[in-house]
Motif scaffolding. Structure first.
Motif, PDB file in Angstrom:
ATOM      1  N   ILE A   1       1.025  -0.869   0.157  1.00 47.04           N
ATOM      2  CA  ILE A   1      -0.099   0.023  -0.019  1.00 47.04           C
ATOM      3  C   ILE A   1       0.871   1.196  -0.102  1.00 47.04           C
ATOM      4  N   ARG A   2       1.843   1.207   0.790  1.00 51.09           N
ATOM      5  CA  ARG A   2       2.818   2.251   0.921  1.00 51.09           C
ATOM      6  C   ARG A   2       3.509   2.672  -0.511  1.00 51.09           C
ATOM      7  N   SER A   3       3.715   1.458  -1.075  1.00 51.48           N
ATOM      8  CA  SER A   3       4.725   1.719  -2.428  1.00 51.48           C
ATOM      9  C   SER A   3       3.734   1.924  -3.409  1.00 51.48           C
ATOM     10  N   LYS A   4       2.367   1.677  -3.430  1.00 50.05           N
ATOM     11  CA  LYS A   4       1.683   1.981  -4.645  1.00 50.05           C
ATOM     12  C   LYS A   4       0.804   3.199  -4.482  1.00 50.05           C
ATOM     13  N   ILE A   5       0.379   3.764  -3.334  1.00 52.82           N
ATOM     14  CA  ILE A   5      -0.420   4.757  -3.047  1.00 52.82           C
ATOM     15  C   ILE A   5       0.649   5.867  -2.421  1.00 52.82           C
ATOM     16  N   GLY A   6       0.620   6.925  -3.234  1.00 52.40           N
ATOM     17  CA  GLY A   6       1.753   8.080  -2.604  1.00 52.40           C
ATOM     18  C   GLY A   6       1.233   9.091  -1.575  1.00 52.40           C
ATOM     19  N   SER A   7      -0.198   9.276  -1.739  1.00 51.90           N
ATOM     20  CA  SER A   7      -0.894  10.201  -0.738  1.00 51.90           C
ATOM     21  C   SER A   7      -1.202   9.622   0.496  1.00 51.90           C
ATOM     22  N   ALA A   8      -0.540  10.259   1.591  1.00 51.83           N
ATOM     23  CA  ALA A   8      -0.855   9.828   2.959  1.00 51.83           C
ATOM     24  C   ALA A   8      -2.441   9.900   3.247  1.00 51.83           C
ATOM     25  N   SER A   9      -3.165  10.879   2.738  1.00 46.81           N
ATOM     26  CA  SER A   9      -4.663  10.815   3.006  1.00 46.81           C
ATOM     27  C   SER A   9      -5.393   9.730   2.550  1.00 46.81           C
ATOM     28  N   ALA A  10      -4.877   9.478   0.988  1.00 46.21           N
ATOM     29  CA  ALA A  10      -5.631   8.328   0.390  1.00 46.21           C
ATOM     30  C   ALA A  10      -5.343   6.894   1.199  1.00 46.21           C
ATOM     31  N   ARG A  11      -3.960   6.767   1.654  1.00 45.32           N
ATOM     32  CA  ARG A  11      -3.765   5.475   2.423  1.00 45.32           C
ATOM     33  C   ARG A  11      -4.568   5.621   3.589  1.00 45.32           C
ATOM     34  N   ARG A  12      -4.767   6.892   4.453  1.00 43.01           N
ATOM     35  CA  ARG A  12      -5.588   6.780   5.486  1.00 43.01           C
ATOM     36  C   ARG A  12      -7.132   6.553   5.272  1.00 43.01           C
ATOM     37  N   SER A  13      -7.516   6.880   4.470  1.00 42.11           N
ATOM     38  CA  SER A  13      -8.805   6.493   3.682  1.00 42.11           C
ATOM     39  C   SER A  13      -9.183   5.075   3.576  1.00 42.11           C
ATOM     40  N   LEU A  14      -8.213   4.675   2.650  1.00 42.69           N
ATOM     41  CA  LEU A  14      -8.222   3.098   2.333  1.00 42.69           C
ATOM     42  C   LEU A  14      -8.118   2.407   3.547  1.00 42.69           C
ATOM     43  N   VAL A  15      -7.301   2.445   4.556  1.00 42.08           N
ATOM     44  CA  VAL A  15      -6.779   1.557   5.650  1.00 42.08           C
ATOM     45  C   VAL A  15      -7.465   1.958   7.076  1.00 42.08           C
ATOM     46  N   LEU A  16      -7.444   3.394   7.277  1.00 43.40           N
ATOM     47  CA  LEU A  16      -8.230   3.619   8.626  1.00 43.40           C
ATOM     48  C   LEU A  16      -9.452   4.281   8.564  1.00 43.40           C
ATOM     49  N   ARG A  17     -10.093   4.263   7.581  1.00 45.89           N
ATOM     50  CA  ARG A  17     -11.701   4.432   7.407  1.00 45.89           C
ATOM     51  C   ARG A  17     -12.349   3.554   6.595  1.00 45.89           C
ATOM     52  N   ALA A  18     -11.657   2.402   6.311  1.00 47.83           N
ATOM     53  CA  ALA A  18     -12.199   1.370   5.295  1.00 47.83           C
ATOM     54  C   ALA A  18     -13.148   1.531   4.208  1.00 47.83           C
ATOM     55  N   THR A  19     -12.778   2.739   3.732  1.00 49.07           N
ATOM     56  CA  THR A  19     -13.778   3.378   2.684  1.00 49.07           C
ATOM     57  C   THR A  19     -13.716   2.281   1.482  1.00 49.07           C
ATOM     58  N   LYS A  20     -15.042   2.188   1.261  1.00 45.77           N
ATOM     59  CA  LYS A  20     -15.427   1.337  -0.077  1.00 45.77           C
ATOM     60  C   LYS A  20     -15.184   2.263  -1.401  1.00 45.77           C
ATOM     61  N   LEU A  21     -14.262   2.046  -2.096  1.00 42.48           N
ATOM     62  CA  LEU A  21     -13.750   2.909  -3.237  1.00 42.48           C
ATOM     63  C   LEU A  21     -14.608   2.672  -4.522  1.00 42.48           C
ATOM     64  N   LYS A  22     -15.270   3.808  -5.236  1.00 43.41           N
ATOM     65  CA  LYS A  22     -15.604   3.425  -6.493  1.00 43.41           C
ATOM     66  C   LYS A  22     -14.310   3.630  -7.432  1.00 43.41           C
ATOM     67  N   ALA A  23     -14.688   3.580  -8.712  1.00 43.53           N
ATOM     68  CA  ALA A  23     -13.597   3.447  -9.546  1.00 43.53           C
ATOM     69  C   ALA A  23     -12.926   4.640  -9.668  1.00 43.53           C
ATOM     70  N   GLU A  24     -14.031   5.863  -9.866  1.00 45.47           N
ATOM     71  CA  GLU A  24     -13.491   7.284  -9.989  1.00 45.47           C
ATOM     72  C   GLU A  24     -12.600   7.775  -8.928  1.00 45.47           C
ATOM     73  N   GLU A  25     -12.982   7.296  -7.607  1.00 45.25           N
ATOM     74  CA  GLU A  25     -12.310   7.668  -6.330  1.00 45.25           C
ATOM     75  C   GLU A  25     -10.802   6.882  -6.336  1.00 45.25           C
ATOM     76  N   ALA A  26     -10.915   5.651  -6.845  1.00 46.07           N
ATOM     77  CA  ALA A  26      -9.699   4.851  -6.872  1.00 46.07           C
ATOM     78  C   ALA A  26      -8.587   5.537  -7.895  1.00 46.07           C
ATOM     79  N   VAL A  27      -9.251   5.997  -8.905  1.00 46.03           N
ATOM     80  CA  VAL A  27      -8.397   6.661 -10.133  1.00 46.03           C
ATOM     81  C   VAL A  27      -7.738   7.907  -9.419  1.00 46.03           C
ATOM     82  N   GLU A  28      -8.596   8.735  -8.536  1.00 42.82           N
ATOM     83  CA  GLU A  28      -8.034  10.003  -7.922  1.00 42.82           C
ATOM     84  C   GLU A  28      -6.871   9.772  -6.955  1.00 42.82           C
ATOM     85  N   MET A  29      -7.308   8.503  -6.161  1.00 43.15           N
ATOM     86  CA  MET A  29      -6.212   8.133  -5.099  1.00 43.15           C
ATOM     87  C   MET A  29      -4.769   7.395  -5.880  1.00 43.15           C
TER      88      MET A  29
END
Length: 245
Positions: free
Chosen positions: A156-184
């Motif tokens: 996750i750290r290697s592939k996702i550069g944004s700290a806020s994106a990593r936090r959303s994915l891991v620490l909020r367990a956000t279910k990401l739609k395709a467009e959100e995943a593109v933004e991250m």
């Protein structure tokens, strides 16, 4: 299980099953994927590429917890179920290692839900396309009460550069739609249907195949991008020099 099809320089790895199949990663499926990747590696030539697709509503719904529970029920031990889950975590390391060392560009076409280890499977590829019509990406560990394996965190750290994106994915367990995943930066492109996501991945792979890069060089350069992850997986760098010196 999975199948491997070869069309010229294109390898198509397909997770097979009916519409209800979640492609949960148990020892049998992990072994099947690794066998397919070993076959692709053995047949690789300059210009080889690989795309992974999945049949049905899921790309992969993560580790097979029901399999672990069945092992525990058979032995009458909760600890046996936990041990089996940890065994699957260890076995899956091999899949991530195989993708990192595969001597060809790779793309995952995510046409259904990709959760937990299933998301890690998608992210182990060089490129990811995704449908916006019926799929989400989801790190479910926080919701199910399980910590992340160290190599998941490194991936996750290697592939996702944004700290806020990593936090959303891991620490909020956000279910990401395709467009959100593109933004991250998790997904390269979003598409209206699963078929279009597959087509986009194939077009990308066709473009990369025409480069006819040396596969060994490609794999070593990929590994060099992710030193933390490779260290946890026990993968070492190897220098490759031009043959025409």
């Amino acid at each position: 299980m999975c199948t491997l099809e070869k069309r010229g320089n294109l390898f198509i790895l397909t997770l097979t099953g009916d519409n209800k199949d979640e492609h949960r990663l148990n020892p049998a499926l992990i072994s099947s994927i690794r066998s397919a990747l070993a076959e692709a590696k053995s047949q690789a030539v300059a210009g080889s590429v690989l795309i992974t697709v999945a049949q049905g509503r899921f790309f992969s719904n993560g580790f097979d917890l029901r399999h672990a529970q069945a092992v525990g029920a058979k032995s009458g031990s909760i600890q046996a179920a936990k041990d089996e889950l940890l065994r699957m975590v260890e076995l899956f390391k091999g899949v991530v290692s195989d993708f990192l060392t595969l001597p060809m560009p790779t793309a995952a076409a995510v046409g259904g839900h990709a959760a937990a280890a299933g998301l890690m499977l998608a992210m182990s590829h060089d490129y990811v396309t995704m449908t916006s019509s019926r799929s989400v990406m989801y790190m479910s560990e926080l919701d199910i009460g399980m910590t992340l394996p160290d190599y998941f965190t490194a991936l996750i750290r290697s592939k996702i550069g944004s700290a806020s994106a990593r936090r959303s994915l891991v620490l909020r367990a956000t279910k990401l739609k395709a467009e959100e995943a593109v933004e991250m930066g998790i997904v390269d492109s979003a598409h209206a249907s699963a078929e279009e996501a597959v087509q986009a991945a194939m077009c990308l792979c066709d473009e990369l195949s025409k480069k006819r890069w040396d596969g060994k060089v490609y794999a070593e350069m990929r590994k060099a991008l992710y030193p933390e992850l490779c260290g946890l997986l026990g993968l070492k760098d190897e220098s490759v020099l031009p043959s025409k010196l």
